[in-house]
Design a protein around this motif. Sequence first.
Motif, PDB file in Angstrom:
ATOM      1  N   ALA A  30      -6.761   0.249  -6.170  1.00 53.15           N
ATOM      2  CA  ALA A  30      -5.669   0.070  -5.212  1.00 53.15           C
ATOM      3  C   ALA A  30      -5.944   0.599  -3.813  1.00 53.15           C
ATOM      4  CB  ALA A  30      -4.415   0.744  -5.753  1.00 53.15           C
ATOM      5  N   ASP A  31      -5.513  -0.184  -2.846  1.00 52.51           N
ATOM      6  CA  ASP A  31      -5.278   0.307  -1.494  1.00 52.51           C
ATOM      7  C   ASP A  31      -3.803   0.713  -1.456  1.00 52.51           C
ATOM      8  OD1 ASP A  31      -4.566   0.592   1.187  1.00 52.51           O
ATOM      9  OD2 ASP A  31      -5.822  -1.057   1.872  1.00 52.51           O
ATOM     10  N   ILE A  32      -3.538   2.011  -1.309  1.00 56.50           N
ATOM     11  CA  ILE A  32      -2.145   2.506  -1.382  1.00 56.50           C
ATOM     12  C   ILE A  32      -1.601   2.899  -0.012  1.00 56.50           C
ATOM     13  CG2 ILE A  32      -2.295   3.230  -3.785  1.00 56.50           C
ATOM     14  CD1 ILE A  32      -2.735   6.102  -2.786  1.00 56.50           C
ATOM     15  N   SER A  33      -2.240   2.427   1.054  1.00 56.16           N
ATOM     16  CA  SER A  33      -1.817   2.841   2.397  1.00 56.16           C
ATOM     17  C   SER A  33      -0.401   2.383   2.728  1.00 56.16           C
ATOM     18  CB  SER A  33      -2.805   2.329   3.441  1.00 56.16           C
ATOM     19  OG  SER A  33      -2.983   0.931   3.338  1.00 56.16           O
ATOM     20  N   LEU A  34       0.020   1.220   2.234  1.00 52.46           N
ATOM     21  CA  LEU A  34       1.369   0.735   2.528  1.00 52.46           C
ATOM     22  C   LEU A  34       2.423   1.616   1.850  1.00 52.46           C
ATOM     23  CD1 LEU A  34       3.008  -1.480   3.952  1.00 52.46           C
ATOM     24  CD2 LEU A  34       2.950  -2.784   1.804  1.00 52.46           C
ATOM     25  N   ALA A  35       2.191   1.976   0.596  1.00 47.93           N
ATOM     26  CA  ALA A  35       3.123   2.862  -0.101  1.00 47.93           C
ATOM     27  C   ALA A  35       3.172   4.236   0.559  1.00 47.93           C
ATOM     28  CB  ALA A  35       2.729   2.996  -1.572  1.00 47.93           C
TER      29      ALA A  35
END
Length: 372
Positions: free
Chosen positions: A321-326
Amino acid sequence: MSKKVLITGGAGFIGSHLTDELLEQGYDVRILDNLAPQVHGPQPQRPSYLNSEAELIVGDVRDAGKLRHALEDIDAVYHLAAMVGVGQSMYEVAEYTSVNNEGTAVLLQALIEKPVEKLVVASSMSLYGEGLYRSAAGTLVSGTDRDLAQLKARDWELHGPNGEVLVPVPTPETKLPCLASVYALSKFDQEQMCLILGKAYNIPTVALRFFNVFGTRQALSNPYTGVLAIFASRLMNNNSPCIFEDGLQQRDFVSVYDIARACRLAMETSAAAGGVFNLGSGRHYTIKEIAGGVAKVMGKEYLKPEITGKYRVGDIRNCFADISLARSVLGYDPLVTLEEGLLELVEWLDGQVAEDRVEQAQAELSARGLTV
């Protein structure tokens, strides 16, 4: 007056931890759960781990009457009820479609008649299919598949147009879905139905794409649960963990405590409405590393992983996962490391009973030609 929240599927692994999180924050919690035997055993009853302050209604999300009863006086809904398992979904097609797709439709029909302040739906990383990759030239590549001839040749990696091995990179929410199993299709359907109807009927809706969630209370005797719990079940029965392909496929493993907190943040964050968010740890490990890590903390390092060299239809090579948005919208910050989570899991395993059904599940897949 505190808000009252309904969690469909709330007596299970993730739902019970979300229940604890919400109760600790002052919410009232009601649960609708059918206590499915595959998860809760052949004679299901209220799980001992389920918080006593939560109200439990035993019933199926597809039962419109029971659902309307469960929705009385409810302010917000978490829709977690679903059958879970990539492999099993490829031969229990009708049941997965009924529970996941139809169950969501029945819930949404009820919410059209009786809207709530917020709807949060559990989606899945499985809908991405393969994660995002980078080519040797530095360009991002998505939607790549491995064909049967390649898999039969035991060539597991994904290749670019010139035959070069592609390098996996974190997968963001902007990557288009690539649906490789009935389970993935059903989760995408759940997510999109909720977002479409939420927008149409002015019900603020958030979809959360869970990556590989691990922790206490996973159904150890369910061969279609999370891979980490499956490994633990094998080791508890003094059997080696079984790994498809070569064990070097990469995944993102995230603690159920982080997931529960993120679910609460999704409900409480007004800016999240209409959004889709990855929920992972932001780290990645090979499946072989995970098997070895579980064996180590359980004191069973002598049970070396069995690398099968087989491919299971519906499986993908890499996705994390890329979790930068969360992080930016929800204020989500994973707090529990894999190492910390594994130590707690081992403490919980002491005294648990696990029936190892992995070989039976693999035989089911093999008999239907779903392993190569």
